[in-house]
Write an enzyme that holds these catalytic residues in place. Structure first.
Site, PDB file in Angstrom:
ATOM      1  N   ASP A 276     -12.638 -18.263 -51.422  1.00 44.26           N
ATOM      2  CA  ASP A 276     -12.249 -18.018 -52.720  1.00 44.26           C
ATOM      3  C   ASP A 276     -12.006 -19.508 -53.370  1.00 44.26           C
ATOM      4  OD1 ASP A 276      -9.993 -19.043 -51.624  1.00 44.26           O
ATOM      5  OD2 ASP A 276      -8.534 -17.343 -52.419  1.00 44.26           O
TER       6      ASP A 276
ATOM      7  N   ASP B 152     -10.868 -12.038 -46.631  1.00 44.07           N
ATOM      8  CA  ASP B 152      -9.879 -11.838 -48.002  1.00 44.07           C
ATOM      9  C   ASP B 152     -10.553 -12.080 -49.369  1.00 44.07           C
ATOM     10  OD1 ASP B 152     -10.874 -14.732 -47.859  1.00 44.07           O
ATOM     11  OD2 ASP B 152      -8.896 -15.793 -48.041  1.00 44.07           O
TER      12      ASP B 152
ATOM     13  N   GLY C 129     -13.293 -23.574 -45.322  1.00 42.17           N
ATOM     14  CA  GLY C 129     -13.243 -23.642 -43.820  1.00 42.17           C
ATOM     15  C   GLY C 129     -14.508 -22.957 -43.498  1.00 42.17           C
TER      16      GLY C 129
HETATM   17  O1  F6P Z   1      -9.978 -20.004 -44.453  1.00 41.17           O
HETATM   18  C1  F6P Z   1     -10.318 -19.971 -43.158  1.00 41.17           C
HETATM   19  C2  F6P Z   1      -8.902 -20.872 -42.347  1.00 41.17           C
HETATM   20  O2  F6P Z   1      -9.291 -20.824 -41.185  1.00 41.17           O
HETATM   21  C3  F6P Z   1      -7.718 -19.835 -42.581  1.00 41.17           C
HETATM   22  O3  F6P Z   1      -7.758 -18.867 -41.666  1.00 41.17           O
HETATM   23  C4  F6P Z   1      -6.677 -20.885 -42.310  1.00 41.17           C
HETATM   24  O4  F6P Z   1      -5.386 -20.611 -43.012  1.00 41.17           O
HETATM   25  C5  F6P Z   1      -7.317 -22.295 -43.029  1.00 41.17           C
HETATM   26  O5  F6P Z   1      -8.656 -21.791 -42.993  1.00 41.17           O
HETATM   27  C6  F6P Z   1      -7.000 -23.524 -42.215  1.00 41.17           C
HETATM   28  O6  F6P Z   1      -7.633 -24.456 -43.014  1.00 41.17           O
HETATM   29  P1  F6P Z   1      -7.830 -25.936 -42.651  1.00 41.17           P
HETATM   30  O7  F6P Z   1      -8.980 -26.011 -41.696  1.00 41.17           O
HETATM   31  O8  F6P Z   1      -8.057 -26.732 -43.926  1.00 41.17           O
HETATM   32  O9  F6P Z   1      -6.825 -26.402 -41.768  1.00 41.17           O
END
Ligand code: F6P
Length: 317
Positions: free
Chosen positions: A102, A128, A10
């Protein structure tokens, strides 16, 4: 040295500021720095281009990542990682700086195990990564969440409603905990605290009967269906209730000064470590001091919401 840099997972505000810091610190040390586009996927596909100084101008204050990002589950296969390594060899890249959370760290660790020099830099809004007190992007997301919660408080108090606000954080409660405290939420629900629905409903009912005009509930994502919870609050407590999922708005925007500063410090530190021959580590801050942790250890560290803040909530909410 010839250093590669990629952003993966992300996106997070401050990724661009980190890229800039790595490029500028690298060039100042007579390194060459190569941008790898679209995370590990782009690495496998050979989307690699050298940066010059101007290539990172005008981006310190921009959200997102100019390198683009992706999630590549297939990177768990050695055969896929071999393709990535071929690309690194083709471009004579000596070391790789990987920005992300991670999932990104796991990719960096696997490459390190296959003989590639890697360094992980914590860039995620979730906060995290337990090997660093703060991750790049968290401060900005917190600011965005607080701004939204303040606005929701205005309307919720005007209408004498209960407002349930879901924030991101994946499995980490920090965004909920910090934003809840900063915005004076009556209830903060995280994975760590758990949701005791019966108690929440009973407390809200009691508050309503005691004449408290409105209530703010901040809750981490992935805990419950907040729209359903709002219905139950309405049925049971006497409050009208609305739920709002803040969602991806938390991932965008200009990084705060705190995130820019952290990006500058950790980006430069990553380059310094490569020059010292230290790799296979994740950089971070602990008690506001730069430090590094083997990536494997960083990934194994238990990642929990701040305990002192959790206790504080019990006393002041
Ligand atoms: O890790 C960042 C984050 O925004 C989290 O808070 C959320 O759960 C996840 O990514 C969402 O991921 P994606 O962009 O794959 O929907």
């Amino acid at each position: 040295m010839r250093i590669g840099i990629l952003t993966s997972g992300g996106d997070a505000p401050g990724m661009n500021a980190t890229i800039r810091a790595v490029v500028r610190a690298g060039l100042a040390s007579k390194d060459q720095v190569f941008g790898i586009y679209d995370g590990y996927r782009g690495l496998v596909e050979g989307k690699i281009q050298e940066f010059n100084r101007q290539g990172v101008s005008e981006m310190l204050n921009k959200g997102g990542t100019i390198l683009g990002t992706a999630r590549l589950p297939e990177f768990e296969y050695e055969s896929v990682r071999r393709l990535a390594i071929k690309q690194l060899q083709k471009h004579d890249i000596d070391a790789l700086i990987c920005l992300g959370g991670d999932g990104t760290y796991t990719g960096a660790l696997r490459l390190h195990e296959m003989g590639i020099k890697t360094i992980g830099v914590p860039c995620t809004i979730d906060n995290d990564i337990a090997s660093s007190d703060f991750t790049i992007g968290f401060s900005t997301a917190l600011n965005t969440a607080c701004d939204a919660i303040d606005r929701l408080r205005d309307t919720s108090s005007s209408h004498q409603r209960c407002s349930i606000i879901e924030v991101m954080g994946r499995h980490c409660g920090d965004l909920a905990l910090y934003s809840g405290i900063c915005c004076g939420a009556e209830y903060i629900i995280t994975n760590e605290s758990g949701l005791d629905k019966e108690k929440l409903l009973a407390d809200l009912k009691q508050n309503r009967l005691a004449g408290r005009k409105h209530a703010i509930v901040v809750i981490s994502e992935h805990i419950t269906d907040v729209y359903q919870l709002a219905k139950e609050v309405e049925e049971y407590s006497g409050y009208e209730c609305r739920a709002t999922i803040l969602g991806y708005v938390q991932r965008g925007g200009a990084p705060t000064p705190e995130d820019r500063l952290l990006a500058a410090r950790l980006g430069k530190y990553a380059v310094d470590l490569l020059h010292e021959g230290i790799t296979g580590v994740a950089v971070g801050v602990r008690n506001n001091k730069l430090h590094n942790t083997p990536i494997e250890e960083a990934l194994a560290m238990k990642n929990e919401s701040n305990k002192e803040l959790s206790k504080l909530v019990q006393k002041i909410s």
